[in-house]
Design a protein around this motif. Structure first.
Motif, short mmCIF file in Angstrom:
data_model
loop_
_atom_site.label_atom_id
_atom_site.label_comp_id
_atom_site.label_asym_id
_atom_site.label_seq_id
_atom_site.Cartn_x
_atom_site.Cartn_y
_atom_site.Cartn_z
N HIS A 70 0.87 -1.18 0.00
CA HIS A 70 0.00 0.00 0.00
C HIS A 70 0.91 1.23 0.00
CE1 HIS A 70 -2.79 3.08 1.42
NE2 HIS A 70 -3.75 2.29 0.99
N PRO A 71 0.56 2.28 -0.77
CA PRO A 71 1.46 3.45 -0.85
C PRO A 71 1.76 4.10 0.51
CG PRO A 71 -0.69 3.88 -1.88
CD PRO A 71 -0.61 2.42 -1.64
N TRP A 72 0.92 3.89 1.51
CA TRP A 72 1.18 4.44 2.84
C TRP A 72 1.96 3.47 3.71
CZ3 TRP A 72 -3.81 7.32 4.92
CH2 TRP A 72 -3.80 8.63 4.41
N GLN A 73 2.26 2.29 3.21
CA GLN A 73 2.97 1.31 4.03
C GLN A 73 4.27 0.91 3.31
OE1 GLN A 73 -0.22 -1.53 4.42
NE2 GLN A 73 -1.03 -0.55 6.27
N ASP A 74 5.35 0.84 4.06
CA ASP A 74 6.65 0.50 3.46
C ASP A 74 6.71 -0.98 3.13
OD1 ASP A 74 7.40 3.12 3.95
OD2 ASP A 74 8.19 2.63 5.94
N LYS A 75 6.15 -1.79 4.01
CA LYS A 75 6.29 -3.24 3.85
C LYS A 75 5.31 -3.78 2.81
CE LYS A 75 6.29 -6.59 6.91
NZ LYS A 75 5.96 -7.27 8.19
N PRO A 76 5.81 -4.63 1.89
CA PRO A 76 4.88 -5.27 0.95
C PRO A 76 3.91 -6.19 1.70
CG PRO A 76 7.15 -6.00 0.56
CD PRO A 76 7.19 -5.02 1.68
N PHE A 77 2.78 -6.50 1.08
CA PHE A 77 1.78 -7.35 1.74
C PHE A 77 2.37 -8.71 2.09
CE2 PHE A 77 -0.95 -4.21 -0.24
CZ PHE A 77 -1.91 -4.00 0.74
N VAL A 78 3.16 -9.29 1.16
CA VAL A 78 3.79 -10.59 1.45
C VAL A 78 5.21 -10.63 0.90
CG1 VAL A 78 1.68 -11.97 1.57
CG2 VAL A 78 2.76 -11.59 -0.65
N ALA A 79 6.02 -11.52 1.46
CA ALA A 79 7.39 -11.72 1.00
C ALA A 79 7.61 -13.23 0.86
CB ALA A 79 8.36 -11.12 2.00
N PRO A 80 8.55 -13.63 0.00
CA PRO A 80 8.83 -15.06 -0.17
C PRO A 80 9.17 -15.71 1.17
CG PRO A 80 9.93 -13.81 -1.88
CD PRO A 80 9.35 -12.81 -0.93
N GLY A 81 8.64 -16.90 1.38
CA GLY A 81 8.90 -17.62 2.61
C GLY A 81 7.82 -17.40 3.66
N GLN A 82 6.96 -16.42 3.40
CA GLN A 82 5.93 -16.08 4.39
C GLN A 82 4.77 -17.08 4.34
OE1 GLN A 82 4.89 -11.93 4.23
NE2 GLN A 82 2.93 -12.28 5.25
N ARG A 83 4.33 -17.49 5.51
CA ARG A 83 3.18 -18.40 5.61
C ARG A 83 1.90 -17.56 5.53
NH1 ARG A 83 3.09 -23.48 8.25
NH2 ARG A 83 5.25 -23.08 8.79
N ILE A 84 0.95 -17.99 4.71
CA ILE A 84 -0.29 -17.23 4.54
C ILE A 84 -1.52 -18.12 4.66
CG2 ILE A 84 0.60 -15.32 3.13
CD1 ILE A 84 -0.38 -17.01 0.69
#
Lengths: 325, 144
Positions: free
Chosen positions: B74-88
């Motif tokens: 989100h343009p107001w958030q630095d962190k992407p929604f998900v990253a490789p290795g992340q459990r969802i």
């Protein structure tokens, strides 16, 4: 219904405001960030004047007792519905029993929780807005407390998650710094009572928003800006956005819960299109004033309207696509 | 709105990525028909596709369901929604597709572990464009 589980600051129910009673000395009240309130209502297909909860401090937690669509706009907040994160300026869907947890506010000063159909408190003098000073409107004319039950319109069918671009991005000012809000103002009645040095000081200073700032008004701190000689005026009509200069030379910006009259000299007035930016400026943050011509103030108003028009048009397109499928 | 040559190139790219072979756009005074040549290419067939195919079968792909620009954060958030290795979890938000002022969510079709975010941040995506590759939780091989 919505039950308040946790509330930190003076959260209140607000619509766009109470506009027909000004001549009787009844202030407008209404959302400090009217653009965010409209956007939340547009996301939900509500009347844009539908009442929502204005939340100035986190954490804030509520439980929904029915299936209902809701939207969060305004300040950038870290929020979760039933444990799932919700991005800023977002429409989501709560199931009966779900808890909405707004944990923190990373920038901005007020978050708006709008629900499908609006918060259904009684209209008082033509508005559902809480009027703190007169203690009427909203829920019993007071800030929300733990245990309060907010009546909502009928439950809604499941509705897809969807976000919109925050007004702060679309309407970003070119020279805005991270912790300084630039506010466009028009000079007001008593501007000429200040000499060139005092006027320069007013324009060039970075004003700190003191903790004595709220829905009534923002008290600013900076170098003392004093008139050539003391100005004594009878109380006269003022509106939200008026910047008064009391004898100590520290400006006060009148906000949505302002009195309808006052006697301090007026040095300038915040343009309508920037009042929401002041509403989203945080305590301890900085404000800088930028002189603007009346025609530029109207152009800024048009720019704000164009953003809302695009939102409405984009949302209509989404609704049409849904019916086509 | 007139159609630019760059729009046609982009549309062709979207068609190719999404496996759609034809699109026709009609506007007053204008008709555009794009047909993608899907016949196997000689040069491409030289690579032994069979070697990678079985591994690829394990993955589930989250796809865009509207056309617009992909946003990993989100343009107001630095962190992407998900990253490789992340459990969802199934239904987790993986990214956004920006269309005008709207942000449509890209949602995980299944629970699992993010293998890769395929779409490039800011890239134009279309209906069916692969966005995120997910290694789903296999019932026979519980990961937790």
């Amino acid at each position: 219904m919505i039950e308040i589980l946790s509330v930190t600051g003076p959260a209140s129910i607000q619509d766009l405001g109470r506009f027909d009673q000004y001549r009787f000395g009844v202030g407008t009240s209404g959302a400090m960030d009217d653009v965010a309130l409209r956007a939340g209502n547009i996301l939900l297909g509500n009347d844009e004047n539908a009442a929502a909860v204005e939340i100035p401090m986190m954490p804030f937690r509520v439980r929904f007792d029915r299936n209902i669509a809701f939207a969060l706009t305004g300040a950038a907040v870290a929020a979760e519905i039933a444990g799932r994160a919700i991005p800023p300026w977002w429409r989501s869907y709560a199931r009966a029993g779900d808890i909405l947890n707004i944990k923190a506010m990373s920038h901005g000063a007020r978050s708006y929780l709008a629900v499908s159909g609006g918060i259904d408190v009684p209209m008082v003098l033509g508005s559902r807005s809480t009027q703190f000073r007169g203690e009427f409107g909203g829920l019993h004319g007071r800030p929300l407390r733990v245990g309060d039950i907010l009546p909502c319109a009928a439950s809604t069918a499941a509705i897809g998650e969807l976000g919109i671009e925050p007004a702060g991005i679309t309407l970003a000012r070119p020279n805005a710094a991270a912790d300084e809000t630039i506010v466009r103002v028009i000079v007001a009645g008593e501007y000429d009572a200040f000499d060139a040095t005092a006027q320069d000081l007013f324009w060039s200073s970075s004003w700190t928003i003191t903790p004595q700032s709220n829905r009534y008004g923002y008290r600013l701190q900076g170098p003392a800006v004093k008139p050539k000689e003391p100005v004594e005026k009878r109380s006269h009509g003022i509106v939200p956005g008026v910047i008064q200069m009391p004898p100590n030379g520290q400006p006060i910006i009148q906000m949505r819960d302002a009195q309808t009259s006052g006697g301090y000299p007026k040095i300038a007035t915040v343009i309508g299109a920037d009042l929401w930016r002041v509403g989203q400026a945080r305590l301890g943050g900085k404000l800088r004033f930028e002189q603007t011509a009346y025609s530029d103030a109207l152009a800024a108003e048009d720019e704000m309207s164009a953003y809302l028009d695009r939102l409405r048009a984009n949302m209509r397109l989404v609704e049409e696509t849904r019916t086509c499928r | 709105m007139p159609i630019e040559t760059t729009d046609i190139a982009r549309l062709a790219q979207i068609l190719e990525n999404s496996g759609v072979d034809t699109i026709e756009i009609e506007e007053p005074g204008l008709t555009l028909k794009l047909v993608v040549d899907t016949r196997p290419r000689i040069a491409a067939s030289a690579s032994p596709a069979a070697a990678t195919a079985p591994a690829a079968d394990h993955f589930v792909t989250a796809k865009a369901d509207v056309a617009g620009h992909f946003r990993a954060a989100h343009p107001w958030q630095d962190k992407p929604f998900v990253a490789p290795g992340q459990r969802i979890e199934a239904g987790a938000m993986l990214g956004l597709v920006k269309i005008g002022l709207l942000y449509a969510p890209v949602v995980a079709p299944t629970a699992g572990i993010v293998d890769a975010v395929i779409a490039e941040n800011g890239a134009m995506v279309g209906y069916g464009t692969p966005i995120v590759r997910i290694l789903p939780h296999a019932p026979s091989n519980p990961l937790n």
